[in-house]
Write an enzyme that holds these catalytic residues in place. Structure first.
Site, PDB file in Angstrom:
ATOM      1  N   GLU A 133       9.790 115.578 -45.766  1.00 18.04           N
ATOM      2  CA  GLU A 133       8.776 116.365 -44.670  1.00 18.04           C
ATOM      3  C   GLU A 133       8.523 117.559 -45.472  1.00 18.04           C
ATOM      4  O   GLU A 133       9.094 118.662 -46.139  1.00 18.04           O
ATOM      5  CB  GLU A 133       9.723 116.766 -43.334  1.00 18.04           C
ATOM      6  CG  GLU A 133       9.003 117.654 -42.475  1.00 18.04           C
ATOM      7  CD  GLU A 133       9.984 117.794 -41.388  1.00 18.04           C
ATOM      8  OE1 GLU A 133       9.735 118.698 -40.234  1.00 18.04           O
ATOM      9  OE2 GLU A 133      11.261 117.701 -41.640  1.00 18.04           O
ATOM     10  N   LYS A 154       4.459 115.746 -35.253  1.00  7.72           N
ATOM     11  CA  LYS A 154       5.912 115.801 -34.982  1.00  7.72           C
ATOM     12  C   LYS A 154       6.227 116.145 -33.419  1.00  7.72           C
ATOM     13  O   LYS A 154       5.380 117.230 -32.790  1.00  7.72           O
ATOM     14  CB  LYS A 154       6.765 116.801 -35.663  1.00  7.72           C
ATOM     15  CG  LYS A 154       8.062 116.629 -35.489  1.00  7.72           C
ATOM     16  CD  LYS A 154       8.975 117.659 -36.779  1.00  7.72           C
ATOM     17  CE  LYS A 154      10.238 117.548 -36.785  1.00  7.72           C
ATOM     18  NZ  LYS A 154      11.070 118.600 -37.888  1.00  7.72           N
ATOM     19  N   CYS A 195      11.620 113.429 -39.194  1.00  5.79           N
ATOM     20  CA  CYS A 195      12.984 114.200 -39.088  1.00  5.79           C
ATOM     21  C   CYS A 195      13.546 113.991 -37.555  1.00  5.79           C
ATOM     22  O   CYS A 195      14.220 113.009 -37.381  1.00  5.79           O
ATOM     23  CB  CYS A 195      12.479 115.584 -39.568  1.00  5.79           C
ATOM     24  SG  CYS A 195      14.271 116.443 -39.907  1.00  5.79           S
TER      25      CYS A 195
END
Length: 275
Positions: free
Chosen positions: A42, A112, A146
């Protein structure tokens, strides 16, 4: 069967040239080993330091970084997943992931949905688009980032759209060992797809990263796992592995989404009891 490479490495915050050189070296080594796709951590090209990235990175330079990374994929003939900040048309900063083909063409992008911690929430805005799916060398492939994969809904949304492989750039600090060791394998098992999870290693801007990247199979078994330091992991992945798992135990086919929605609706309608 496709050979997947996963890069676990230490990024230098805002040293874009140095970080891209590290990706270039990993892509070269992965391609030489026969890998068809390379997954990186990331925000690796800019380093994981949300507040510094938000305040010190000039967003006008992002297209050039993307061209550099696409060029790396094309030069070495390997598909690459990278993660960078993205600025929306409305001016919001988000954390994105992009899959480019071995020809340097963008195949898939994702932003995200679940931000972790005060710094991420101060620096970035959450997205809300579901993970999309694309064919990558015969494997239906999707992206998450993540913290997203710590929510079962994310992996399930990808699997419900046909994903057989979920590629996850991450930035996970020490103290969360259960995420790669337990939770990632559970995500792979419950949604019956291969999950690859690429983490940083070492220290960046005061954060000590866990390393511990993993590649988990659709039956929950571990295909590969990294230690704490820099490492290039490899694992063979296939569409057939996901299909075999789904044939053996048809979790996806036997879901009852209407029932689950009714449960959620009833929960919202409930009123606290009075005593």
């Amino acid at each position: 069967m496709v050979l997947l490479a996963l890069m676990q490495a230490n990024s230098a915050v805002l040293d874009v040239d140095g970080n891209c050189k590290a990706v270039d070296q990993a892509a070269r080594d992965a391609a030489a080993a026969g890998a068809r796709v390379l997954l990186t951590p990331e925000l690796f090209p800019v380093g994981y330091a949300p507040l510094r990235v938000r305040t010190e990175l000039d967003p006008s330079g992002l297209p050039a970084i993307r061209r550099t990374l696409a060029g790396i994929a094309k030069r070495h003939g390997i598909a690459v997943v990278y993660s960078l900040p993205a600025v929306t048309a409305g001016g919001q900063w988000q954390i994105s992931a992009t899959l480019v083909s071995s020809r340097g063409e963008e195949l898939l992008s994702y932003s995200k949905v679940h931000l972790f911690g005060a710094e991420e929430r101060k620096a970035f805005s959450p997205a809300d688009a579901a993970p999309a799916v694309v064919d990558l060398d015969g494997i239906r492939t999707s992206l998450a980032i993540c913290y997203d994969v710590e929510f079962p809904e994310t992996a399930r949304a990808a699997a419900a759209r046909g994903a057989e492989l979920l590629l996850v750039p991450t930035a996970l600090a020490h103290g969360f060992e259960e995420v790669p060791q337990i939770l990632l394998r559970a995500r792979a098992l419950e949604s019956q797809l291969t999950v690859a999870y690429a983490n940083h290693s070492g220290s960046e801007d005061g954060c000590e990263f866990l390393g511990g990247s993993v590649i988990a199979a659709p039956d929950g078994s571990l295909l590969a796992a990294a230690g704490p330091g820099p490492e290039l992991l490899f694992a063979e992945v296939s569409a057939e592995a996901a299909r075999d798992a789904r044939d053996a135990v048809p979790y996806l086919a036997e879901r009852r989404p209407g029932v689950y929605r009714a449960w959620e609706d009833s929960l919202r309608q409930e009123r606290p009891a009075k005593f």
